[in-house]
Scaffold this motif. Structure first.
Motif, PDB file in Angstrom:
ATOM      1  N   ARG A 161     -40.171   7.453  -1.632  1.00  0.00           N
ATOM      2  CA  ARG A 161     -39.053   6.673  -1.759  1.00  0.00           C
ATOM      3  C   ARG A 161     -37.769   7.494  -2.032  1.00  0.00           C
ATOM      4  N   VAL A 197     -34.163  -0.172   3.439  1.00  0.00           N
ATOM      5  CA  VAL A 197     -32.913   0.191   2.741  1.00  0.00           C
ATOM      6  C   VAL A 197     -32.529  -0.849   2.193  1.00  0.00           C
ATOM      7  N   GLN A 220     -36.854  12.772   5.112  1.00  0.00           N
ATOM      8  CA  GLN A 220     -38.370  12.070   5.728  1.00  0.00           C
ATOM      9  C   GLN A 220     -39.364  13.072   5.683  1.00  0.00           C
ATOM     10  N   ALA A 246     -34.407   4.021  -0.259  1.00  0.00           N
ATOM     11  CA  ALA A 246     -34.685   3.971   1.394  1.00  0.00           C
ATOM     12  C   ALA A 246     -36.278   4.452   1.574  1.00  0.00           C
ATOM     13  N   ARG A 247     -36.931   3.887   2.166  1.00  0.00           N
ATOM     14  CA  ARG A 247     -38.384   4.220   2.262  1.00  0.00           C
ATOM     15  C   ARG A 247     -38.650   4.684   3.758  1.00  0.00           C
ATOM     16  N   LYS A 248     -39.573   5.389   4.236  1.00  0.00           N
ATOM     17  CA  LYS A 248     -40.050   5.706   5.577  1.00  0.00           C
ATOM     18  C   LYS A 248     -40.358   4.227   6.263  1.00  0.00           C
ATOM     19  N   PRO A 249     -40.253   4.494   7.640  1.00  0.00           N
ATOM     20  CA  PRO A 249     -40.553   3.138   8.242  1.00  0.00           C
ATOM     21  C   PRO A 249     -42.233   3.156   8.161  1.00  0.00           C
ATOM     22  N   ALA A 296     -30.410  11.726   4.565  1.00  0.00           N
ATOM     23  CA  ALA A 296     -30.792  10.615   5.387  1.00  0.00           C
ATOM     24  C   ALA A 296     -31.645  11.168   6.529  1.00  0.00           C
ATOM     25  N   TRP A 312     -34.430   4.910   9.043  1.00  0.00           N
ATOM     26  CA  TRP A 312     -35.342   4.424   7.573  1.00  0.00           C
ATOM     27  C   TRP A 312     -35.805   3.090   7.837  1.00  0.00           C
ATOM     28  N   PHE A 371     -28.492   5.423   6.329  1.00  0.00           N
ATOM     29  CA  PHE A 371     -29.930   5.586   6.348  1.00  0.00           C
ATOM     30  C   PHE A 371     -30.388   4.673   7.352  1.00  0.00           C
ATOM     31  N   THR A 372     -30.111   3.531   7.584  1.00  0.00           N
ATOM     32  CA  THR A 372     -30.530   2.773   8.761  1.00  0.00           C
ATOM     33  C   THR A 372     -30.445   3.391   9.996  1.00  0.00           C
TER      34      THR A 372
END
Length: 280
Positions: A236, A261, A228, A276-279, A224, A258, A253-254
């Motif tokens: 992803r 999630v 990124q 999880a994905r990038k913001p 986490a 991220w 992750f949050t």
């Protein structure tokens, strides 16, 4: 020992395995007899009425003796089926498990050209993804040199070695570049859980692939915090989790910043993969 038919030998072996506490002893006896006799497991019923040869009986006896002390079947036969393919397996790598196929399905649900597999082990995840996506390339890393060799052998076996790099690395320590997809089935058992796992895992699979020796969450924190920096803008991360870890891993992750999630369940309805994905 008097000659036995294959059916008699399997029945006796199943009884021994049942007494030793082995789950599904009849299935294991059938698979091990097929291996000893060098026939496909689906054909064992055809040879059931036949008397087994002495050399086959001797090999079968050795295999059953090892299974009775809970050596996994995959290690005894040297392979394990995963996502429709056979993978070479040894005690140096984690035995591929059906629930990990949930991660494969999710990974294949979107396009990717470059994939990173953290803690690749046998290479079953990375090799499967590249075999399913002929245009993709990938990197698999593992701290274990023996695991790297096993993953490399499986890449060769399945014809994707020219699109695969396997490297020894402590998670991201030697990783460079950007990836559309980062996947991992990390060691997620907490140290105190190890006493309660099946003997097949505790005694015969690599401890470093099962537990982080801590709370079972340390590798998720590493991924986490660092992943990124290795993802493309729309990339992803997919990580397999223990079925009781969903909320904890999502929170990890949050808190690490991220954007999206989500949690996916396996076929048994248990939380199994965090995506999880990038913001934005």
């Amino acid at each position: 020992m008097s000659p036995q038919t294959a059916a008699q030998a399997m029945a006796a072996a199943a009884g021994r395995l049942r007494a030793a506490g082995v789950p599904d002893p009849a299935r294991d006896a059938r698979l091990l007899l097929a291996h000893a006799a060098a026939v496909d497991a689906t054909r064992v019923t055809l040879i059931a009425p036949e008397e087994i040869a002495p050399d086959v009986a001797e090999r079968f006896e050795q295999l059953i003796s090892l299974r009775a002390v809970r050596v996994p079947v995959s290690q005894l036969v040297g392979r394990r089926a995963f996502y429709g393919r056979d993978f070479a397996i040894s005690r140096d790598v984690l035995d591929p498990r059906p629930e990990t196929e949930t991660l494969i399905d999710l990974a294949l649900s979107a396009r990717f050209k470059r994939v990173l597999d953290l803690g690749t082990g046998s290479g079953c995840i990375l090799v499967t993804l590249l075999a399913e996506r002929q245009e993709a390339t990938g990197l698999g890393v593992d701290l274990s040199e023996a695991a790297c060799l096993q993953a490399s052998a499986n890449a060769v076996q399945h014809g994707i070695a020219d699109r695969t790099d396997i490297s020894q690395s402590d998670w991201f320590s030697t990783v460079t570049g950007r990836f559309d997809l980062i996947v991992s089935n990390p060691p997620y058992l907490a140290a105190q859980e190890m006493a309660d796992v099946a003997p097949e895992l505790r005694q015969h699979e690599p401890e470093m692939a099962l537990t982080d020796g801590q709370d079972g969450l340390s590798v998720y924190r590493i991924i986490a915090e660092q992943a990124q920096g290795y993802l493309t803008p729309n990339g992803r991360v997919l990580v397999e989790i223990g079925w009781q870890q969903g909320a904890a891993v999502q929170e990890i992750f949050t808190r690490a910043g991220w954007g999206q999630v989500t949690l996916a369940e396996d076929l048994d309805g248990r939380p199994r993969v965090v995506c999880a994905r990038k913001p934005a």
